[in-house]
Design a protein around this motif. Structure first.
Motif, PDB file in Angstrom:
ATOM      1  N   LYS A   1       0.803  -1.220   0.000  1.00 54.80           N
ATOM      2  CA  LYS A   1       0.000   0.000   0.000  1.00 54.80           C
ATOM      3  C   LYS A   1       0.839   1.274   0.000  1.00 54.80           C
ATOM      4  CE  LYS A   1      -3.743  -2.342   2.486  1.00 54.80           C
ATOM      5  NZ  LYS A   1      -4.508  -2.429   3.755  1.00 54.80           N
ATOM      6  N   PHE A   2       2.158   1.151   0.216  1.00 49.83           N
ATOM      7  CA  PHE A   2       3.031   2.321   0.237  1.00 49.83           C
ATOM      8  C   PHE A   2       4.465   1.871   0.001  1.00 49.83           C
ATOM      9  CE2 PHE A   2       3.531   0.594   4.395  1.00 49.83           C
ATOM     10  CZ  PHE A   2       4.789   0.990   4.842  1.00 49.83           C
ATOM     11  N   GLU A   3       5.352   2.833  -0.159  1.00 47.59           N
ATOM     12  CA  GLU A   3       6.776   2.534  -0.282  1.00 47.59           C
ATOM     13  C   GLU A   3       7.571   3.484   0.604  1.00 47.59           C
ATOM     14  OE1 GLU A   3       8.151   2.714  -4.262  1.00 47.59           O
ATOM     15  OE2 GLU A   3       6.847   1.094  -4.992  1.00 47.59           O
ATOM     16  N   PHE A   4       8.622   2.959   1.217  1.00 44.04           N
ATOM     17  CA  PHE A   4       9.554   3.824   1.942  1.00 44.04           C
ATOM     18  C   PHE A   4      10.433   4.560   0.926  1.00 44.04           C
ATOM     19  CE2 PHE A   4       8.816   0.754   5.450  1.00 44.04           C
ATOM     20  CZ  PHE A   4       8.469   1.663   6.439  1.00 44.04           C
ATOM     21  N   GLY A   5      10.690   5.814   1.198  1.00 40.63           N
ATOM     22  CA  GLY A   5      11.555   6.593   0.327  1.00 40.63           C
ATOM     23  C   GLY A   5      12.982   6.094   0.355  1.00 40.63           C
ATOM     24  N   SER A   6      13.749   6.555  -0.635  1.00 41.55           N
ATOM     25  CA  SER A   6      15.141   6.107  -0.759  1.00 41.55           C
ATOM     26  C   SER A   6      16.002   6.572   0.414  1.00 41.55           C
ATOM     27  CB  SER A   6      15.737   6.618  -2.069  1.00 41.55           C
ATOM     28  OG  SER A   6      15.684   8.041  -2.123  1.00 41.55           O
ATOM     29  N   GLY A   7      15.495   7.566   1.163  1.00 39.91           N
ATOM     30  CA  GLY A   7      16.263   8.063   2.296  1.00 39.91           C
ATOM     31  C   GLY A   7      16.246   7.152   3.508  1.00 39.91           C
ATOM     32  N   VAL A   8      15.378   6.151   3.530  1.00 41.51           N
ATOM     33  CA  VAL A   8      15.360   5.209   4.650  1.00 41.51           C
ATOM     34  C   VAL A   8      16.600   4.326   4.554  1.00 41.51           C
ATOM     35  CG1 VAL A   8      14.120   3.317   5.765  1.00 41.51           C
ATOM     36  CG2 VAL A   8      12.845   5.217   4.750  1.00 41.51           C
TER      37      VAL A   8
ATOM     38  N   LEU B   1       8.824  -4.251   2.686  1.00 41.07           N
ATOM     39  CA  LEU B   1       8.600  -5.310   3.664  1.00 41.07           C
ATOM     40  C   LEU B   1       9.867  -5.586   4.464  1.00 41.07           C
ATOM     41  CD1 LEU B   1       6.888  -7.544   4.947  1.00 41.07           C
ATOM     42  CD2 LEU B   1       7.517  -9.026   3.020  1.00 41.07           C
ATOM     43  N   MET B   2      11.023  -5.596   3.805  1.00 42.02           N
ATOM     44  CA  MET B   2      12.280  -5.844   4.509  1.00 42.02           C
ATOM     45  C   MET B   2      12.482  -4.798   5.608  1.00 42.02           C
ATOM     46  SD  MET B   2      14.948  -7.999   4.394  1.00 42.02           S
ATOM     47  CE  MET B   2      15.141  -8.595   2.713  1.00 42.02           C
ATOM     48  N   ILE B   3      12.205  -3.539   5.289  1.00 48.27           N
ATOM     49  CA  ILE B   3      12.349  -2.483   6.284  1.00 48.27           C
ATOM     50  C   ILE B   3      11.359  -2.689   7.423  1.00 48.27           C
ATOM     51  CG2 ILE B   3      12.039  -0.010   6.684  1.00 48.27           C
ATOM     52  CD1 ILE B   3      13.108   0.416   3.802  1.00 48.27           C
ATOM     53  N   MET B   4      10.119  -3.055   7.098  1.00 46.25           N
ATOM     54  CA  MET B   4       9.100  -3.266   8.130  1.00 46.25           C
ATOM     55  C   MET B   4       9.506  -4.404   9.067  1.00 46.25           C
ATOM     56  SD  MET B   4       5.713  -2.759   5.728  1.00 46.25           S
ATOM     57  CE  MET B   4       4.452  -2.897   6.991  1.00 46.25           C
ATOM     58  N   MET B   5      10.148  -5.442   8.524  1.00 46.65           N
ATOM     59  CA  MET B   5      10.594  -6.554   9.364  1.00 46.65           C
ATOM     60  C   MET B   5      11.771  -6.138  10.234  1.00 46.65           C
ATOM     61  SD  MET B   5      10.073  -9.971   6.989  1.00 46.65           S
ATOM     62  CE  MET B   5      11.201  -9.450   5.701  1.00 46.65           C
ATOM     63  N   LEU B   6      12.701  -5.391   9.676  1.00 45.24           N
ATOM     64  CA  LEU B   6      13.854  -4.938  10.454  1.00 45.24           C
ATOM     65  C   LEU B   6      13.438  -3.981  11.570  1.00 45.24           C
ATOM     66  CD1 LEU B   6      16.360  -4.420   7.535  1.00 45.24           C
ATOM     67  CD2 LEU B   6      16.546  -6.143   9.335  1.00 45.24           C
ATOM     68  N   LEU B   7      12.366  -3.213  11.333  1.00 48.82           N
ATOM     69  CA  LEU B   7      11.858  -2.309  12.352  1.00 48.82           C
ATOM     70  C   LEU B   7      11.001  -3.022  13.396  1.00 48.82           C
ATOM     71  CD1 LEU B   7      10.849   0.775  10.158  1.00 48.82           C
ATOM     72  CD2 LEU B   7      12.782   0.619  11.734  1.00 48.82           C
ATOM     73  N   GLY B   8      10.636  -4.282  13.128  1.00 49.63           N
ATOM     74  CA  GLY B   8       9.808  -5.033  14.061  1.00 49.63           C
ATOM     75  C   GLY B   8       8.323  -4.812  13.875  1.00 49.63           C
ATOM     76  N   HIS B   9       7.931  -4.052  12.836  1.00 45.87           N
ATOM     77  CA  HIS B   9       6.497  -3.837  12.593  1.00 45.87           C
ATOM     78  C   HIS B   9       5.854  -5.101  12.040  1.00 45.87           C
ATOM     79  CE1 HIS B   9       2.773  -1.766  11.686  1.00 45.87           C
ATOM     80  NE2 HIS B   9       2.839  -2.233  10.457  1.00 45.87           N
ATOM     81  N   VAL B  10       6.592  -5.872  11.262  1.00 49.76           N
ATOM     82  CA  VAL B  10       6.168  -7.184  10.765  1.00 49.76           C
ATOM     83  C   VAL B  10       7.193  -8.190  11.258  1.00 49.76           C
ATOM     84  CG1 VAL B  10       5.753  -8.622   8.728  1.00 49.76           C
ATOM     85  CG2 VAL B  10       5.071  -6.208   8.699  1.00 49.76           C
TER      86      VAL B  10
END
Length: 430
Positions: free
Chosen positions: A311-318, A388-397
């Motif tokens: 539903k969204f994308e993290f920007g390249s700055g993450v 999704l990779m970022i969401m998993m690393l952040l612990g949201h997923v």
């Protein structure tokens, strides 16, 4: 006593006017948009009504759905097994659900909740690190009835021995007959033919384990329980390879071959079973479904499903690389504290990245490599969209839920399951 079945691990036991709901999940799109009920529900949250107790076995959404819990009777007492940390208790408090009470029952410590109703909890197999951290099984002695609900806990010898010695022969055993996993569906090192062969092997193995448990427990009736779902959305085609059968009716064959047909209890969604009379209401045979019917149903109802990470994308700055390094440092602290050093390398791979991250489980380092570079030794490649990779690393997923949702693509060399590696992956977060 009567059992009213909703589906999955959700059912109501009612006896002498007292009503206990087990593992509430009655809304679709859990696990970040992936899981829907299958077989389809014929009873819904509006049909739950008044409750005295709610048993929650563990924190996974197909047993503890916030979308369902928010709509249940707040006068109920929630029953949870005691452990530290207690994810279910923390979840209930954090979401301010406001149930009348939370009753925490230590394992193997029977508690009489009211005259004639004794509740006991049994811990999972200690050799299963993930289950031991979160799961529980339920035993009820309710007047003359004994009910054993293992939900997702694979019964093990110590559990079976405890139930038999403390409670005798159960009137009903509600037992797992499969499990949710990304293997073999998501493993790109397997051809479609190999996936089907692994699917069938695992189903057969689970069926044999189910029968062995029935023989050891010797219940008067056995109900194949939990594990009733399908994957919706863009990954729905992977349902073909999932190792869990389309419906609990898959246990008919193993039960018949074992000569235990008279014990099998199959209850449709929206159907009630009376223990005293042995009758169903409404009277109807169990509705079975084929794999083809499941896919046709999914095609008709889930075409517009979107996963949270779609539903969204993290920007390249993450800073993905920084998150990987921070998560690896945190995991390394845990490994050193517990002296756990598997001889595997994790390969974190997103299609949007020019390179992959190599995370050897035997050292604290993180390196980058080209996607084509050969990885030496045992390795587990985990592929996921960048968001999704970022969401998993952040612990949201959680990695575990992403696996059950079939979100991840794996390559495993050699194709050998090491439970310690998968347990540690779940700790890879900042």
């Amino acid at each position: 006593m009567e059992l009213f079945n909703f589906g999955g691990a959700t059912a109501i036991l009612e006896h002498r006017g007292v009503r206990m709901l087990m593992d509430p999940w009655l809304d679709d799109g859990i696990f970040h948009g992936s899981w829907v009920h299958f077989p389809p529900l014929s009873a819904h949250v509006e049909d739950v009504g008044r409750l005295d107790y709610i048993y929650i076995s563990h924190i996974h959404e197909d047993h503890c759905s916030l979308g369902t819990l928010e709509r249940l009777d707040r006068n109920a007492v929630v029953l949870v097994m005691g452990r530290k940390p207690n994810f279910v208790v923390d979840f209930l408090i954090r979401n301010k659900l406001g149930f009348r009470d939370i009753c925490v029952i230590p394992p193997r410590s029977p508690m009489e909740l009211q005259p004639g109703l004794v509740v006991d909890m049994v811990e999972p197999d200690p050799s299963d690190a993930m289950a031991s951290a979160i799961d529980s099984a339920l035993v009820l002695r309710w007047d003359e009835y004994v009910i054993f609900n293992a939900n997702d806990c694979q019964p093990h010898p110590a559990m079976i021995e405890y139930v038999r010695s403390a409670y005798g022969r159960p009137d009903l055993a509600m037992l797992p007959y499969s499990g949710g996993s990304g293997y073999p569906s998501c493993y790109v090192n397997l051809s479609d033919e190999e996936k089907r062969a692994e699917r069938d092997r695992i189903r057969s193995m689970r069926g044999e384990a189910f029968i062995e448990t029935v023989k050891a427990l010797d219940p008067k009736r056995v109900m194949p329980f939990a594990d009733q779902y399908a994957i919706a959305g863009s990954r729905a085609a992977l349902n073909e390879f999932v190792a869990h059968p389309t419906t609990p009716a898959a246990m008919r064959g193993p039960i018949e071959r074992a000569g235990l047909t008279d014990r099998l209890l199959l209850v449709n969604s929206g159907q009630r079973f009376d223990f005293e009379t042995g009758r169903y209401q409404p009277e109807a045979p169990y509705r079975n479904y084929t794999d083809e019917e499941r896919q046709a149903w999914l095609d008709s109802v889930t075409a517009n499903y979107r996963y949270d990470h779609e539903k969204f994308e993290f920007g390249s700055g993450v800073p993905l690389e920084r998150l990987v390094r921070q998560a690896r440092a945190r995991l390394w602290d845990y490994q050193e504290a517990n002296s756990i050093y598997p001889d595997w390398t994790l390969v974190l791979d997103s299609p949007e990245m020019a390179q992959v991250f190599l995370v050897p489980m035997g050292s604290a380092e993180v390196t980058s490599a080209s996607r084509e570079q050969t990885v030496e030794g045992h390795f587990l490649r985990i592929g996921a969209p960048r968001t999704l990779m970022i969401m998993m690393l952040l612990g949201h997923v959680s990695w575990n839920i992403a696996d059950a949702a079939l979100f991840l693509d794996y390559e495993r060399v050699p194709n050998h399951y090491d439970p310690v590696v998968y347990f540690l992956v779940n700790l890879l977060r900042v």
